[in-house]
Design an enzyme around this catalytic site. Structure first.
Site, mmCIF file in Angstrom:
data_model
loop_
_atom_site.group_PDB
_atom_site.id
_atom_site.type_symbol
_atom_site.label_atom_id
_atom_site.label_comp_id
_atom_site.label_asym_id
_atom_site.label_seq_id
_atom_site.Cartn_x
_atom_site.Cartn_y
_atom_site.Cartn_z
ATOM 1 N N GLY A 1 0.780 -1.230 0.000
ATOM 2 C CA GLY A 1 0.000 0.000 0.000
ATOM 3 C C GLY A 1 0.809 1.276 0.000
ATOM 4 N N SER A 2 2.059 1.222 -0.472
ATOM 5 C CA SER A 2 2.833 2.484 -0.475
ATOM 6 C C SER A 2 2.262 3.465 -1.500
ATOM 7 C CB SER A 2 4.320 2.226 -0.724
ATOM 8 O OG SER A 2 4.573 1.891 -2.064
ATOM 9 N N ASN A 3 1.745 2.964 -2.610
ATOM 10 C CA ASN A 3 1.128 3.881 -3.586
ATOM 11 C C ASN A 3 -0.199 4.421 -3.076
ATOM 12 O OD1 ASN A 3 2.613 4.201 -6.307
ATOM 13 N ND2 ASN A 3 2.922 2.054 -5.738
ATOM 14 N N LYS B 1 -15.876 -14.973 -11.309
ATOM 15 C CA LYS B 1 -15.382 -13.584 -11.281
ATOM 16 C C LYS B 1 -16.522 -12.574 -11.330
ATOM 17 C CE LYS B 1 -11.532 -11.195 -13.531
ATOM 18 N NZ LYS B 1 -10.463 -11.614 -12.690
ATOM 19 N N ARG C 1 -4.797 -8.603 -9.817
ATOM 20 C CA ARG C 1 -5.849 -9.474 -10.359
ATOM 21 C C ARG C 1 -6.438 -8.769 -11.589
ATOM 22 N NH1 ARG C 1 -8.728 -13.400 -7.828
ATOM 23 N NH2 ARG C 1 -7.780 -12.950 -5.833
ATOM 24 N N ILE D 1 -9.043 -7.248 -14.066
ATOM 25 C CA ILE D 1 -10.399 -6.706 -13.910
ATOM 26 C C ILE D 1 -11.280 -7.325 -14.995
ATOM 27 C CG2 ILE D 1 -11.777 -4.580 -14.009
ATOM 28 C CD1 ILE D 1 -9.983 -4.576 -11.578
ATOM 29 N N ASN E 1 -4.413 2.163 -13.875
ATOM 30 C CA ASN E 1 -3.464 1.296 -13.168
ATOM 31 C C ASN E 1 -2.072 1.908 -13.197
ATOM 32 O OD1 ASN E 1 -2.452 -1.149 -11.963
ATOM 33 N ND2 ASN E 1 -1.744 -1.825 -13.974
ATOM 34 N N HIS F 1 1.990 0.613 -13.129
ATOM 35 C CA HIS F 1 2.776 -0.612 -13.302
ATOM 36 C C HIS F 1 4.266 -0.259 -13.293
ATOM 37 C CE1 HIS F 1 3.563 -4.718 -14.538
ATOM 38 N NE2 HIS F 1 4.470 -4.224 -15.375
HETATM 39 C C1 GAR Z 1 3.726 -1.170 -7.278
HETATM 40 O O1 GAR Z 1 5.077 -1.137 -7.665
HETATM 41 C C2 GAR Z 1 2.820 -1.265 -8.487
HETATM 42 O O2 GAR Z 1 3.315 -0.573 -9.599
HETATM 43 C C3 GAR Z 1 2.804 -2.754 -8.735
HETATM 44 O O3 GAR Z 1 2.692 -3.303 -7.440
HETATM 45 C C4 GAR Z 1 3.416 -2.474 -6.524
HETATM 46 C C5 GAR Z 1 2.557 -2.240 -5.307
HETATM 47 O O4 GAR Z 1 3.304 -1.618 -4.303
HETATM 48 N N1 GAR Z 1 1.734 -3.133 -9.600
HETATM 49 C C6 GAR Z 1 1.824 -4.108 -10.508
HETATM 50 O O5 GAR Z 1 2.818 -4.798 -10.652
HETATM 51 C C7 GAR Z 1 0.592 -4.283 -11.382
HETATM 52 N N2 GAR Z 1 0.812 -5.212 -12.436
HETATM 53 P P1 GAR Z 1 2.579 -0.896 -3.086
HETATM 54 O O6 GAR Z 1 1.624 -1.913 -2.478
HETATM 55 O O7 GAR Z 1 3.683 -0.536 -2.151
HETATM 56 O O8 GAR Z 1 1.842 0.304 -3.623
#
Ligand code: GAR
Length: 188
Positions: free
Chosen positions: A14-16, A64, A90, A92, A106, A108
């Site tokens: 959950g840092s983002n 789903k 996951r 969508i 999203n 990535h």
């Molecule tokens: C992030 O780096 C995000 O870009 C990636 O998961 C991480 C979540 O980090 N997402 C993917 O790879 C999507 N395909 P966080 O939980 O610290 O935000």
């Protein structure tokens, strides 16, 4: 006019999610966290910030569509208009795609279309690329394939460990995601 109401979908640390919450002038109000992994760290973060949490456990549903319908009801209850995925691992499905056309975004940790899917940062290190980065894109039915909205490059330094590169990519993510969301919402 008030901010648009948004839900964040996240499955991990959950840092983002936290970066969006702490962003000074986010043009959206985050009114709900949707998490598909009971026990994920992001749930505690949401509680600490007083954000309602909906934990949706895919195992509890036959398919789903039923799983997403349960999520959709919560989104409607909270009058959610946009969905921001932040480490939601996951795909969508049509139930949510049809309910939020071009309103699911999203982030990535690679320069898509390179290194889609899981472990994108490790994939980039393994491939030996000199440049990787971050992509913000709309979601479609594919795996990290929707139209690209913004990208930022991150150099891979000689000898970078996975944790060093991950740290630099996260720094970019935490800046790029709120900035891109704000640009998007101004256009709507
Ligand atoms: C992030 O780096 C995000 O870009 C990636 O998961 C991480 C979540 O980090 N997402 C993917 O790879 C999507 N395909 P966080 O939980 O610290 O935000």
């Amino acid at each position: 006019m008030g901010n648009v109401k948004a839900a964040v979908f996240a499955s991990g640390t959950g840092s983002n999610f936290q970066a969006l919450l702490e962003s000074e002038s986010l043009a959206a109000d985050i009114v709900l966290l949707v998490c598909d992994r009971p026990g994920a760290m992001v749930i505690e973060k949401a509680k600490a910030y007083g954000i309602p949490v909906f934990v949706a456990d895919r195992k509890m549903f036959a398919d789903k569509a039923a799983f997403e319908l349960d999520i959709l009801r919560q989104l409607q209850l909270h009058k959610v208009e946009w969905i921001f995925l932040a480490g939601y691992m996951r795909l969508i499905g049509n139930t949510l795609l049809n309910a939020f056309p071009s309103r699911i975004v999203n982030i990535h940790p690679s320069l898509l279309p390179a290194f889609p899917g899981k472990d994108a940062i490790a994939q980039a290190l393994q491939a030996g690329v000199k440049v990787t980065g971050v992509t913000v894109h709309y979601i479609d039915a594919g795996m990290d394939t929707g139209p690209i909205i913004a990208q930022e490059a991150v150099s891979v330094e000689t000898g970078d460990s996975l944790s060093e590169l991950t740290e630099r990519i996260h720094q970019v993510e935490h800046r790029l995601y709120p900035k891109t969301i704000n640009h998007l919402l101004v256009q709507h």
